[in-house]
Scaffold this motif. Structure first.
Motif, PDB file in Angstrom:
ATOM      1  N   ILE A 158       0.762  -1.232  -0.119  1.00  0.00           N
ATOM      2  CA  ILE A 158       0.035   0.031  -0.072  1.00  0.00           C
ATOM      3  C   ILE A 158       0.835   1.298   0.052  1.00  0.00           C
ATOM      4  CG2 ILE A 158      -1.569   1.591   1.524  1.00  0.00           C
ATOM      5  CD1 ILE A 158      -2.953  -1.270   2.362  1.00  0.00           C
ATOM      6  N   VAL A 159       1.934   1.051   0.911  1.00  0.00           N
ATOM      7  CA  VAL A 159       2.651   2.616   0.879  1.00  0.00           C
ATOM      8  C   VAL A 159       3.633   2.613  -0.099  1.00  0.00           C
ATOM      9  CG1 VAL A 159       2.138   2.800   3.461  1.00  0.00           C
ATOM     10  CG2 VAL A 159       4.300   1.598   2.791  1.00  0.00           C
ATOM     11  N   GLU A 160       4.203   1.513  -0.573  1.00  0.00           N
ATOM     12  CA  GLU A 160       5.251   1.514  -1.565  1.00  0.00           C
ATOM     13  C   GLU A 160       5.081   2.408  -2.962  1.00  0.00           C
ATOM     14  OE1 GLU A 160       8.087  -2.125  -2.884  1.00  0.00           O
ATOM     15  OE2 GLU A 160       6.012  -1.923  -4.004  1.00  0.00           O
ATOM     16  N   LYS A 161       3.888   2.406  -3.620  1.00  0.00           N
ATOM     17  CA  LYS A 161       3.450   3.079  -4.672  1.00  0.00           C
ATOM     18  C   LYS A 161       1.946   3.416  -4.544  1.00  0.00           C
ATOM     19  CE  LYS A 161       4.401   0.609  -8.283  1.00  0.00           C
ATOM     20  NZ  LYS A 161       4.759   0.045  -9.459  1.00  0.00           N
ATOM     21  N   ILE A 162       1.617   4.648  -5.144  1.00  0.00           N
ATOM     22  CA  ILE A 162       0.251   5.245  -5.079  1.00  0.00           C
ATOM     23  C   ILE A 162      -0.540   4.099  -6.006  1.00  0.00           C
ATOM     24  CG2 ILE A 162       0.512   6.851  -6.806  1.00  0.00           C
ATOM     25  CD1 ILE A 162      -1.972   7.350  -3.704  1.00  0.00           C
ATOM     26  N   GLU A 163      -0.017   3.754  -7.070  1.00  0.00           N
ATOM     27  CA  GLU A 163      -0.684   2.740  -7.993  1.00  0.00           C
ATOM     28  C   GLU A 163      -1.366   1.645  -7.313  1.00  0.00           C
ATOM     29  OE1 GLU A 163       1.713   5.369 -10.460  1.00  0.00           O
ATOM     30  OE2 GLU A 163       2.116   4.222  -8.657  1.00  0.00           O
ATOM     31  N   ASN A 164      -0.305   0.790  -6.421  1.00  0.00           N
ATOM     32  CA  ASN A 164      -0.805  -0.139  -5.490  1.00  0.00           C
ATOM     33  C   ASN A 164      -1.777   0.210  -4.593  1.00  0.00           C
ATOM     34  OD1 ASN A 164       1.550  -1.444  -6.515  1.00  0.00           O
ATOM     35  ND2 ASN A 164       2.640  -1.546  -4.950  1.00  0.00           N
ATOM     36  N   CYS A 165      -1.586   1.371  -3.840  1.00  0.00           N
ATOM     37  CA  CYS A 165      -2.462   1.778  -2.950  1.00  0.00           C
ATOM     38  C   CYS A 165      -4.175   1.922  -3.437  1.00  0.00           C
ATOM     39  CB  CYS A 165      -2.080   3.175  -2.484  1.00  0.00           C
ATOM     40  SG  CYS A 165      -3.391   3.616  -1.084  1.00  0.00           S
ATOM     41  N   LEU A 166      -4.076   2.313  -4.669  1.00  0.00           N
ATOM     42  CA  LEU A 166      -5.485   2.638  -5.526  1.00  0.00           C
ATOM     43  C   LEU A 166      -6.015   1.315  -5.703  1.00  0.00           C
ATOM     44  CD1 LEU A 166      -4.568   5.685  -7.686  1.00  0.00           C
ATOM     45  CD2 LEU A 166      -5.973   5.783  -5.463  1.00  0.00           C
ATOM     46  N   VAL A 167      -5.384   0.244  -6.444  1.00  0.00           N
ATOM     47  CA  VAL A 167      -5.739  -0.987  -6.884  1.00  0.00           C
ATOM     48  C   VAL A 167      -6.200  -1.668  -5.463  1.00  0.00           C
ATOM     49  CG1 VAL A 167      -4.976  -3.162  -7.694  1.00  0.00           C
ATOM     50  CG2 VAL A 167      -4.417  -1.035  -8.991  1.00  0.00           C
ATOM     51  N   ILE A 168      -5.367  -1.760  -4.529  1.00  0.00           N
ATOM     52  CA  ILE A 168      -5.732  -2.365  -3.264  1.00  0.00           C
ATOM     53  C   ILE A 168      -6.882  -1.728  -2.531  1.00  0.00           C
ATOM     54  CG2 ILE A 168      -4.982  -3.053  -0.987  1.00  0.00           C
ATOM     55  CD1 ILE A 168      -2.050  -3.079  -2.216  1.00  0.00           C
ATOM     56  N   LEU A 169      -7.191  -0.553  -2.498  1.00  0.00           N
ATOM     57  CA  LEU A 169      -8.237   0.234  -1.786  1.00  0.00           C
ATOM     58  C   LEU A 169      -9.429  -0.307  -2.864  1.00  0.00           C
ATOM     59  CD1 LEU A 169      -9.430   1.736   0.128  1.00  0.00           C
ATOM     60  CD2 LEU A 169      -8.554   3.907  -1.396  1.00  0.00           C
ATOM     61  N   GLU A 170      -9.456  -0.207  -4.277  1.00  0.00           N
ATOM     62  CA  GLU A 170     -10.638  -0.562  -5.163  1.00  0.00           C
ATOM     63  C   GLU A 170     -10.846  -2.244  -4.536  1.00  0.00           C
ATOM     64  OE1 GLU A 170     -11.735  -0.748  -9.770  1.00  0.00           O
ATOM     65  OE2 GLU A 170     -10.548   0.629  -9.026  1.00  0.00           O
ATOM     66  N   ASP A 171      -9.866  -2.938  -4.485  1.00  0.00           N
ATOM     67  CA  ASP A 171     -10.319  -4.538  -4.189  1.00  0.00           C
ATOM     68  C   ASP A 171     -10.893  -4.352  -2.604  1.00  0.00           C
ATOM     69  OD1 ASP A 171      -9.085  -5.011  -6.536  1.00  0.00           O
ATOM     70  OD2 ASP A 171      -7.498  -5.779  -5.677  1.00  0.00           O
ATOM     71  N   LEU A 172     -10.449  -3.734  -1.684  1.00  0.00           N
ATOM     72  CA  LEU A 172     -10.801  -3.666  -0.272  1.00  0.00           C
ATOM     73  C   LEU A 172     -12.255  -3.127  -0.323  1.00  0.00           C
ATOM     74  CD1 LEU A 172      -7.743  -2.717   1.828  1.00  0.00           C
ATOM     75  CD2 LEU A 172      -8.569  -4.736   1.232  1.00  0.00           C
ATOM     76  N   ASP A 173     -12.776  -2.422  -1.128  1.00  0.00           N
ATOM     77  CA  ASP A 173     -14.097  -1.680  -1.350  1.00  0.00           C
ATOM     78  C   ASP A 173     -14.808  -2.701  -1.678  1.00  0.00           C
ATOM     79  OD1 ASP A 173     -13.121   1.040  -0.427  1.00  0.00           O
ATOM     80  OD2 ASP A 173     -13.235   1.816  -2.295  1.00  0.00           O
ATOM     81  N   GLU A 174     -14.605  -3.404  -2.675  1.00  0.00           N
ATOM     82  CA  GLU A 174     -15.280  -4.389  -3.398  1.00  0.00           C
ATOM     83  C   GLU A 174     -15.696  -5.673  -2.289  1.00  0.00           C
ATOM     84  OE1 GLU A 174     -14.142  -5.555  -7.203  1.00  0.00           O
ATOM     85  OE2 GLU A 174     -13.657  -3.603  -7.918  1.00  0.00           O
ATOM     86  N   LEU A 175     -14.540  -6.000  -1.610  1.00  0.00           N
ATOM     87  CA  LEU A 175     -14.556  -6.816  -0.478  1.00  0.00           C
ATOM     88  C   LEU A 175     -15.580  -6.504   0.659  1.00  0.00           C
ATOM     89  CD1 LEU A 175     -13.611  -9.543   0.492  1.00  0.00           C
ATOM     90  CD2 LEU A 175     -11.625  -8.446   1.466  1.00  0.00           C
ATOM     91  N   LEU A 176     -15.444  -5.112   0.941  1.00  0.00           N
ATOM     92  CA  LEU A 176     -16.464  -4.523   2.147  1.00  0.00           C
ATOM     93  C   LEU A 176     -17.860  -4.830   1.569  1.00  0.00           C
ATOM     94  CD1 LEU A 176     -16.543  -3.394   4.770  1.00  0.00           C
ATOM     95  CD2 LEU A 176     -16.320  -1.148   3.661  1.00  0.00           C
TER      96      LEU A 176
END
Length: 148
Positions: free
Chosen positions: A60-78
């Motif tokens: 998440i903190v390594e690259k903003i692109e990672n953060c955005l993809v992971i956040l979108e996936d987490l939103d879908e999971l929620l």
């Protein structure tokens, strides 16, 4: 522009990138907590919830692109978790500890509401940061901003 993501805006998490990371890290933490409240098909064997400790956080903190993809996936999971929960489950009492080890007892739906409100709160903060940086944004979906 990309460099705007790391400009200090004087807000709590200082930068757009820092705020996005915070939102993603908090949502990950809560989804891990939710997985401890019972067995839910939506959360079982999820790569973000079962990866080695610290790996997703690092991504998440390594690259903003990672953060955005992971956040979108987490939103879908929620969303999948919320769809899966029965009225009975939503009204059940859940117990958990915060990151300091303090114990809490809440009604399940209140914890979900907290996660949603937390995201909305920081969405407003992101909008303000973009306003400060003169970046066009329309987080509300109802207006368009114009800067001279």
């Amino acid at each position: 522009a990309r460099e705007s993501l790391e400009l200090d805006t004087g807000t709590f998490f200082h930068t757009i990138k820092g705020t996005m990371e915070h939102i993603a890290l908090a949502e990950l933490l809560w989804l891990k907590r939710f997985s401890s409240f019972g067995k839910f098909a939506s959360l079982e064997n999820n790569k973000y919830l079962t990866s080695e400790p610290g790996k997703v956080e690092k991504d998440i903190v390594e690259k903003i692109e990672n953060c955005l993809v992971i956040l979108e996936d987490l939103d879908e999971l929620l969303i999948k978790l919320i769809d899966e929960l029965s009225e009975e489950a939503l009204q059940s009492v859940v117990r958990y500890k915060n990151t300091k080890g303090d114990a809490f007892e809440k009604i399940y739906y209140q914890t979900i509401l907290h996660v949603l409100v937390h995201g909305i709160h920081h969405q407003g903060e992101l909008s303000a940061m973009m306003d400060i940086l003169k970046i066009k944004n329309d987080f509300s979906g109802f207006t368009s901003y114009k800067y001279n």
